[in-house]
Write a protein that holds these residues in place. Structure first.
Motif, PDB file in Angstrom:
ATOM      1  N   LEU A  66       0.888  -1.254   0.205  1.00  0.00           N
ATOM      2  CA  LEU A  66      -0.046  -0.332  -0.081  1.00  0.00           C
ATOM      3  C   LEU A  66       1.288   1.404  -0.376  1.00  0.00           C
ATOM      4  O   LEU A  66       0.306   2.332  -0.714  1.00  0.00           O
ATOM      5  N   HIS A 107       2.292   1.633  -3.800  1.00  0.00           N
ATOM      6  CA  HIS A 107       1.211   2.275  -4.244  1.00  0.00           C
ATOM      7  C   HIS A 107       1.095   3.479  -4.340  1.00  0.00           C
ATOM      8  O   HIS A 107       0.590   4.433  -4.992  1.00  0.00           O
ATOM      9  N   GLU A 108       0.995   4.330  -2.684  1.00  0.00           N
ATOM     10  CA  GLU A 108       0.436   5.666  -2.603  1.00  0.00           C
ATOM     11  C   GLU A 108       1.859   6.321  -2.926  1.00  0.00           C
ATOM     12  O   GLU A 108       1.577   7.711  -3.005  1.00  0.00           O
ATOM     13  N   SER A 134      -5.399  -1.007 -13.814  1.00  0.00           N
ATOM     14  CA  SER A 134      -5.541  -1.028 -12.568  1.00  0.00           C
ATOM     15  C   SER A 134      -4.678  -1.067 -11.543  1.00  0.00           C
ATOM     16  O   SER A 134      -3.337  -1.374 -12.126  1.00  0.00           O
ATOM     17  N   SER A 135      -4.494  -0.018 -10.289  1.00  0.00           N
ATOM     18  CA  SER A 135      -3.936  -0.464  -9.417  1.00  0.00           C
ATOM     19  C   SER A 135      -4.377   0.311  -8.242  1.00  0.00           C
ATOM     20  O   SER A 135      -5.344   0.330  -8.121  1.00  0.00           O
ATOM     21  N   GLY A 136      -3.655  -0.176  -7.132  1.00  0.00           N
ATOM     22  CA  GLY A 136      -3.947  -0.198  -6.265  1.00  0.00           C
ATOM     23  C   GLY A 136      -5.104  -1.111  -5.512  1.00  0.00           C
ATOM     24  O   GLY A 136      -6.565  -0.477  -5.027  1.00  0.00           O
ATOM     25  N   ARG A 137      -5.602  -2.399  -5.710  1.00  0.00           N
ATOM     26  CA  ARG A 137      -6.694  -2.583  -5.924  1.00  0.00           C
ATOM     27  C   ARG A 137      -6.372  -4.423  -5.418  1.00  0.00           C
ATOM     28  O   ARG A 137      -4.973  -4.495  -5.637  1.00  0.00           O
ATOM     29  N   SER A 193     -12.760  -7.790  -6.611  1.00  0.00           N
ATOM     30  CA  SER A 193     -10.771  -6.993  -5.823  1.00  0.00           C
ATOM     31  C   SER A 193     -11.968  -6.231  -5.143  1.00  0.00           C
ATOM     32  O   SER A 193     -12.789  -5.688  -5.026  1.00  0.00           O
ATOM     33  N   PRO A 211     -10.385  -2.067  -3.174  1.00  0.00           N
ATOM     34  CA  PRO A 211      -9.339  -1.305  -2.306  1.00  0.00           C
ATOM     35  C   PRO A 211      -8.199  -1.414  -1.549  1.00  0.00           C
ATOM     36  O   PRO A 211      -8.580  -2.151  -0.541  1.00  0.00           O
ATOM     37  N   SER A 267      -6.695  -0.102   0.374  1.00  0.00           N
ATOM     38  CA  SER A 267      -6.436   0.895   1.664  1.00  0.00           C
ATOM     39  C   SER A 267      -7.303   0.009   2.972  1.00  0.00           C
ATOM     40  O   SER A 267      -7.337   0.483   3.507  1.00  0.00           O
TER      41      SER A 267
END
Length: 382
Positions: free
Chosen positions: A137, A140-141, A329-332, A343, A345, A347
């Motif tokens: 995570l 990703h951030e 896609s990203s952050g999944r 899927s 998030p 987070s």
């Protein structure tokens, strides 16, 4: 597209099939997969100014190179508990020593980002539990495209009903307990079986539920040794074979006490668990006068090849993750929710904690599973 894949934290059955399925899904379309060896350690240890170090930390993955890896458990990419954002002074690589002023721990995320860029990785697919995915995570951030796959035999990653490794761990636990009945009954003893499970007692609970164990101690509920001794002694006397059995989560605590831990904290702030089974057995012997058998199942729960359920979930998670990566896609995080593949998030992993629903699934006064109802529950009641 160049996809990087890694495994972090404890190994579980199903990791190799997951890696293989990602490679096979994307390779025929001309995409490239590189394996990051030893989890997040690859991004910390590799020195982009020394290309020769890449051979130790990165491995090109092709359908040919992964053809047979699904036939064994564990992870052929190896694993670690490295956290590049929390590196102790004694673990700083030589090429980063000039950046490590003070006592630490040190955050080398900027270096990790540099490595990702130098390798030309377009998206990362980390396979891991809460700790591994917490750094995913972070990446990703920081702007790195990431698709996460949850694995842990504790099944406690928030946001998904199921994590790779859980079914096999329970299957192993049930098998070992049934095997142990022969010796326990032959010697007319009380058996204490310590199972993995730091903060979540689901492994102990579900294993005890399925194996018909007399009592189960879980991480969520501190237990009273005197009361537990009375119950186990009554169970033993009521058994025609004159024995009783208890499962204990490694993270369980005696009322008023703490977890039994040893060693230094790892990069995620955890110390090694283990020993609550021995301690509980010793205290029970004092109180009951009965001889004990203590069995720490431990690593055997996550050794060997996956069962069919973990094999299916690992393969399907891999296909989903690969599809999300190819779609941009990203952050999944791939997940199972209500019996359906989906899927969420990433987070979601830090939006709560996943623990046994004690009111619904456990009798805290009797120290045993007590499933009130199963209608509407996930397959594993959790």
């Amino acid at each position: 597209m160049r996809i990087g894949i890694l495994t972090g934290g404890g190994d579980v059955p199903g990791l190799n099939p997951c890696i293989k399925a990602v490679v096979n899904r994307v390779a025929h379309d001309g995409h490239e997969v590189v394996g990051l060896r030893r989890g997040w350690a690859a991004l910390l240890q590799h020195d982009p100014d020394d290309p020769s170090s890449a051979a130790e930390w990165f491995q090109p993955l092709t359908p040919s190179s992964v053809r047979t890896i699904d036939r064994t458990g564990g992870t052929f990419l190896h694993t670690s508990r490295t956290n590049p954002s929390r590196v102790r002074a004694g673990e700083v690589p030589d090429h980063l020593a000039s950046l490590a002023a003070g006592e630490g721990p040190f955050d080398f995320t900027r270096h990790a980002l540099r490595v990702v860029e130098a390798l030309g990785i377009d998206v990362l697919i980390p396979i891991g539990g809460d700790d591994t995915l917490s750094y995913a995570l972070r990446m990703h951030e920081e702007g790195v495209p990431v698709i996460a796959i949850p694995k842990t035999m504790d099944n406690d990653v928030h946001g998904t009903d199921y994590c790779i490794g859980f079914s096999t761990a329970v299957t192993r636990g049930v098998q070992f307990i049934h095997n142990l009945r022969t010796s326990t009954g032959s010697h007319e003893r009380i058996a204490v079986v310590e199972l993995f499970g730091r903060y979540s007692g689901e492994t102990s609970l579900v294993t005890a539920y399925l194996a018909g164990v007399d009592r189960a101690v879980i991480s969520e509920v501190p237990f009273d040794v005197d009361r537990l001794g009375e119950l186990l002694l009554a169970d033993k006397r009521a058994n025609p074979s004159n024995y009783s059995m208890l499962t204990v989560s490694e993270g369980a605590t005696i009322a008023g006490g703490d977890m039994v831990v040893s060693g230094e904290e790892d990069a995620y702030g955890h110390r090694k668990l283990g020993g609550i089974g021995e301690l509980t057995a010793a205290l029970l012997k004092e109180r009951t006068g009965e001889d004990m058998i203590v069995q720490v199942v431990g690593y055997l729960m996550r050794s060997g090849a996956p069962d069919s359920l973990d094999l299916m979930v690992a393969t399907n998670y891999a296909v989903m993750a690969a599809d999300l990566a190819l779609e941009g896609s990203s952050g999944r995080m791939v997940a199972l929710r209500g019996g359906t593949y989906t899927s969420v998030p990433m987070s979601a992993t830090r939006e709560g904690v996943k623990r046994v629903d004690v009111d619904e699934l456990y009798d805290a006064s009797q120290y045993r599973p007590k499933v009130r109802h199963v209608t509407g529950k996930p397959m594993f009641l959790y």
